[in-house]
Design a protein around this motif. Structure first.
Motif, PDB file in Angstrom:
ATOM      1  N   LEU A  15      23.061 -40.459   1.341  1.00 30.70           N
ATOM      2  CA  LEU A  15      22.525 -39.045   1.532  1.00 30.70           C
ATOM      3  C   LEU A  15      21.414 -38.989   0.313  1.00 30.70           C
ATOM      4  O   LEU A  15      21.592 -39.614  -0.836  1.00 30.70           O
ATOM      5  CB  LEU A  15      23.530 -38.026   1.286  1.00 30.70           C
ATOM      6  CG  LEU A  15      24.612 -38.305   2.534  1.00 30.70           C
ATOM      7  CD1 LEU A  15      25.714 -37.187   2.373  1.00 30.70           C
ATOM      8  CD2 LEU A  15      24.004 -38.236   4.012  1.00 30.70           C
ATOM      9  N   HIS A  16      20.622 -38.182   0.649  1.00 25.45           N
ATOM     10  CA  HIS A  16      19.227 -37.930  -0.434  1.00 25.45           C
ATOM     11  C   HIS A  16      18.985 -36.645  -0.663  1.00 25.45           C
ATOM     12  O   HIS A  16      18.043 -36.062  -0.283  1.00 25.45           O
ATOM     13  CB  HIS A  16      18.254 -38.828   0.439  1.00 25.45           C
ATOM     14  CG  HIS A  16      18.323 -40.490   0.477  1.00 25.45           C
ATOM     15  ND1 HIS A  16      18.570 -41.335  -0.298  1.00 25.45           N
ATOM     16  CD2 HIS A  16      18.841 -40.904   1.793  1.00 25.45           C
ATOM     17  CE1 HIS A  16      18.746 -42.414  -0.012  1.00 25.45           C
ATOM     18  NE2 HIS A  16      18.898 -42.364   1.425  1.00 25.45           N
ATOM     19  N   PRO A  17      19.832 -35.906  -1.497  1.00 28.82           N
ATOM     20  CA  PRO A  17      19.468 -34.674  -1.873  1.00 28.82           C
ATOM     21  C   PRO A  17      18.586 -34.739  -3.085  1.00 28.82           C
ATOM     22  O   PRO A  17      18.203 -35.780  -3.338  1.00 28.82           O
ATOM     23  CB  PRO A  17      20.955 -34.201  -2.586  1.00 28.82           C
ATOM     24  CG  PRO A  17      21.540 -35.504  -2.899  1.00 28.82           C
ATOM     25  CD  PRO A  17      21.153 -36.574  -2.040  1.00 28.82           C
ATOM     26  N   SER A  18      18.243 -33.521  -3.565  1.00 24.30           N
ATOM     27  CA  SER A  18      17.048 -33.362  -4.458  1.00 24.30           C
ATOM     28  C   SER A  18      17.813 -33.985  -5.861  1.00 24.30           C
ATOM     29  O   SER A  18      17.243 -34.596  -6.537  1.00 24.30           O
ATOM     30  CB  SER A  18      16.844 -31.712  -4.917  1.00 24.30           C
ATOM     31  OG  SER A  18      16.479 -30.982  -3.600  1.00 24.30           O
ATOM     32  N   MET A  19      19.216 -33.842  -5.887  1.00 26.26           N
ATOM     33  CA  MET A  19      19.907 -34.318  -7.458  1.00 26.26           C
ATOM     34  C   MET A  19      21.190 -35.037  -6.858  1.00 26.26           C
ATOM     35  O   MET A  19      21.945 -34.379  -6.296  1.00 26.26           O
ATOM     36  CB  MET A  19      20.190 -33.195  -8.277  1.00 26.26           C
ATOM     37  CG  MET A  19      18.955 -32.766  -8.694  1.00 26.26           C
ATOM     38  SD  MET A  19      19.154 -31.069  -9.641  1.00 26.26           S
ATOM     39  CE  MET A  19      20.451 -31.673 -10.811  1.00 26.26           C
ATOM     40  N   LEU A  20      21.089 -36.248  -6.924  1.00 25.59           N
ATOM     41  CA  LEU A  20      22.479 -37.239  -6.771  1.00 25.59           C
ATOM     42  C   LEU A  20      23.212 -37.515  -8.004  1.00 25.59           C
ATOM     43  O   LEU A  20      22.552 -38.092  -8.832  1.00 25.59           O
ATOM     44  CB  LEU A  20      22.168 -38.395  -6.021  1.00 25.59           C
ATOM     45  CG  LEU A  20      23.341 -39.229  -5.536  1.00 25.59           C
ATOM     46  CD1 LEU A  20      24.356 -38.281  -4.510  1.00 25.59           C
ATOM     47  CD2 LEU A  20      22.782 -40.414  -4.970  1.00 25.59           C
ATOM     48  N   VAL A  21      24.509 -36.784  -8.133  1.00 29.01           N
ATOM     49  CA  VAL A  21      25.085 -36.975  -9.478  1.00 29.01           C
ATOM     50  C   VAL A  21      26.182 -37.911  -8.921  1.00 29.01           C
ATOM     51  O   VAL A  21      27.254 -37.486  -8.283  1.00 29.01           O
ATOM     52  CB  VAL A  21      25.537 -35.535  -9.935  1.00 29.01           C
ATOM     53  CG1 VAL A  21      26.189 -35.843 -11.291  1.00 29.01           C
ATOM     54  CG2 VAL A  21      24.381 -34.674 -10.181  1.00 29.01           C
ATOM     55  N   VAL A  22      26.360 -38.994  -9.647  1.00 26.35           N
ATOM     56  CA  VAL A  22      27.575 -40.007  -9.451  1.00 26.35           C
ATOM     57  C   VAL A  22      28.486 -40.037 -10.454  1.00 26.35           C
ATOM     58  O   VAL A  22      28.052 -39.979 -11.880  1.00 26.35           O
ATOM     59  CB  VAL A  22      26.698 -41.311  -9.512  1.00 26.35           C
ATOM     60  CG1 VAL A  22      28.068 -42.351  -9.036  1.00 26.35           C
ATOM     61  CG2 VAL A  22      25.960 -41.583  -8.227  1.00 26.35           C
ATOM     62  N   GLU A  23      29.602 -39.959 -10.104  1.00 19.36           N
ATOM     63  CA  GLU A  23      30.731 -39.632 -11.204  1.00 19.36           C
ATOM     64  C   GLU A  23      30.929 -41.108 -11.789  1.00 19.36           C
ATOM     65  O   GLU A  23      31.811 -41.810 -11.465  1.00 19.36           O
ATOM     66  CB  GLU A  23      31.847 -39.097 -10.642  1.00 19.36           C
ATOM     67  CG  GLU A  23      31.865 -37.641  -9.816  1.00 19.36           C
ATOM     68  CD  GLU A  23      32.949 -37.233  -9.289  1.00 19.36           C
ATOM     69  OE1 GLU A  23      34.202 -37.663  -9.474  1.00 19.36           O
ATOM     70  OE2 GLU A  23      32.810 -36.359  -8.235  1.00 19.36           O
ATOM     71  N   THR A  24      30.211 -41.482 -12.828  1.00 17.11           N
ATOM     72  CA  THR A  24      30.418 -42.697 -13.559  1.00 17.11           C
ATOM     73  C   THR A  24      31.270 -42.811 -14.377  1.00 17.11           C
ATOM     74  O   THR A  24      31.266 -43.819 -15.481  1.00 17.11           O
ATOM     75  CB  THR A  24      28.744 -42.964 -13.900  1.00 17.11           C
ATOM     76  OG1 THR A  24      28.331 -41.998 -14.479  1.00 17.11           O
ATOM     77  CG2 THR A  24      27.914 -43.334 -12.668  1.00 17.11           C
ATOM     78  N   TYR A  25      32.011 -41.616 -14.926  1.00 19.26           N
ATOM     79  CA  TYR A  25      32.904 -41.905 -16.140  1.00 19.26           C
ATOM     80  C   TYR A  25      33.984 -42.724 -15.662  1.00 19.26           C
ATOM     81  O   TYR A  25      34.270 -43.156 -14.629  1.00 19.26           O
ATOM     82  CB  TYR A  25      33.546 -40.388 -16.386  1.00 19.26           C
ATOM     83  CG  TYR A  25      33.809 -39.739 -15.256  1.00 19.26           C
ATOM     84  CD1 TYR A  25      32.717 -38.678 -14.805  1.00 19.26           C
ATOM     85  CD2 TYR A  25      35.184 -39.472 -14.678  1.00 19.26           C
ATOM     86  CE1 TYR A  25      33.350 -37.688 -13.607  1.00 19.26           C
ATOM     87  CE2 TYR A  25      35.315 -38.687 -13.632  1.00 19.26           C
ATOM     88  CZ  TYR A  25      34.695 -37.999 -13.223  1.00 19.26           C
ATOM     89  OH  TYR A  25      35.014 -36.935 -12.009  1.00 19.26           O
ATOM     90  N   GLY A  26      34.400 -43.227 -17.036  1.00 18.30           N
ATOM     91  CA  GLY A  26      35.728 -44.160 -16.490  1.00 18.30           C
ATOM     92  C   GLY A  26      35.118 -45.592 -17.417  1.00 18.30           C
ATOM     93  O   GLY A  26      34.014 -45.800 -17.245  1.00 18.30           O
ATOM     94  N   ALA A  27      36.172 -46.280 -17.888  1.00 15.91           N
ATOM     95  CA  ALA A  27      35.810 -47.624 -18.281  1.00 15.91           C
ATOM     96  C   ALA A  27      35.300 -48.524 -17.282  1.00 15.91           C
ATOM     97  O   ALA A  27      35.691 -48.568 -16.213  1.00 15.91           O
ATOM     98  CB  ALA A  27      37.211 -48.311 -18.907  1.00 15.91           C
ATOM     99  N   GLY A  28      34.133 -49.059 -17.552  1.00 14.80           N
ATOM    100  CA  GLY A  28      33.653 -50.181 -16.671  1.00 14.80           C
ATOM    101  C   GLY A  28      32.604 -49.722 -15.706  1.00 14.80           C
ATOM    102  O   GLY A  28      32.185 -50.517 -14.676  1.00 14.80           O
ATOM    103  N   ASN A  29      32.453 -48.524 -15.729  1.00 11.86           N
ATOM    104  CA  ASN A  29      31.241 -48.132 -14.573  1.00 11.86           C
ATOM    105  C   ASN A  29      30.006 -47.704 -15.058  1.00 11.86           C
ATOM    106  O   ASN A  29      28.916 -47.270 -14.551  1.00 11.86           O
ATOM    107  CB  ASN A  29      31.821 -46.659 -14.065  1.00 11.86           C
ATOM    108  CG  ASN A  29      33.174 -46.781 -13.459  1.00 11.86           C
ATOM    109  OD1 ASN A  29      33.130 -47.353 -12.405  1.00 11.86           O
ATOM    110  ND2 ASN A  29      34.122 -45.874 -13.686  1.00 11.86           N
TER     111      ASN A  29
END
Length: 255
Positions: free
Chosen positions: A191-205
């Motif tokens: 999907l392609h919104p104006s802002m795509l926020v990916v939850e990248t927290y956590g070890a190895g991400n």
């Protein structure tokens, strides 16, 4: 963001230092100048240096979004404590608030209250997005919020199947004139919104942190203020912005 610790990363931005050359500014035009005047110049130089160190300890995102997410499930924010949220937004270098106004099918505030939140945020120079947290496919977007003056609407719907997420996003983007955002645990979300926020927290991400998305920092996934700052900086430098989850966690950590 009603979810528990997911899948994020974080870092902290520190602005570039200044350069000052007070020694050569006036040359040697007046060698007989009194020692008191030179003492005053020294005091000024020290004050400037201290000021530089203080400023460089706070994040400075520039033109990129630096988002503070307010999860009402972790700590309620309403009219009585909204000024505290604005204060934290200012002192911690954020320029955008994702303010959760809808959880599990329930709109938490009347439109009159939402309009006031928007006015207060804009009065401090911040952008504010209404964050909607969905927990099942039968829940609908509360369309009354479309005209409350917010800068955008964020869909937080990672627990839903992709067809339900697509339906909600299509519904929003076809009828809403503001900016659209999605927070997701899926770095390959189509999907392609104006802002795509990916939850990248956590070890190895860190492998999922890249330009084209906004990376994230989970306060719960940090071990210290230094670790928080480093994760904030990394996300900001290596993606299109940074989102910190969440306000309640930031207060609890004391960062």
């Amino acid at each position: 963001m009603g979810r528990g610790p997911g899948f994020w990363l974080i870092t902290s931005l520190r602005p570039a230092g200044w350069e000052a050359d007070l020694g050569n500014r006036r040359g040697r035009r007046n060698a007989s100048r009194s020692p008191a005047k030179y003492y005053l110049l020294g005091v000024v130089a020290v004050a400037v240096a201290v000021g530089v160190l203080f400023v460089s300890s706070s994040p400075s995102p520039g033109t990129k979004p630096a988002i503070l997410y307010v999860n009402q499930g972790n700590g309620a924010v309403n009219a009585s404590n909204f000024p505290g949220l604005l204060e934290t937004t200012s002192t911690h270098g954020f320029n955008t608030i994702f303010f959760q106004v809808y959880r599990a099918g329930v709109l938490l505030f009347a439109d009159s209250a939402l309009t006031q939140f928007v006015s207060s945020a804009h009065g401090q120079g911040f952008k504010i997005f209404f964050a909607l947290y969905f927990t099942n496919s039968t829940q609908k977007i509360p369309i009354s919020i479309y005209s409350d003056g917010e800068d955008g609407i964020n869909l937080d719907m990672s627990t839903l199947p992709i067809d339900a997420q697509t339906s909600l996003f299509d519904s929003l983007s076809s009828a809403y004139s503001g900016k659209t955002a999605i927070t997701t645990t899926d770095p390959t979300l189509p999907l392609h919104p104006s802002m795509l926020v990916v939850e990248t927290y956590g070890a190895g991400n860190s492998q999922y942190v890249h330009h084209g998305i906004i990376a994230s920092v989970g306060v719960f996934a940090t071990s210290s203020r230094q670790d928080y700052d480093q994760q904030f900086q990394y996300a900001l430098d290596n993606s299109d912005g940074v989102m910190v989850f969440d306000y309640a966690g930031l207060l609890k950590a004391g960062y």
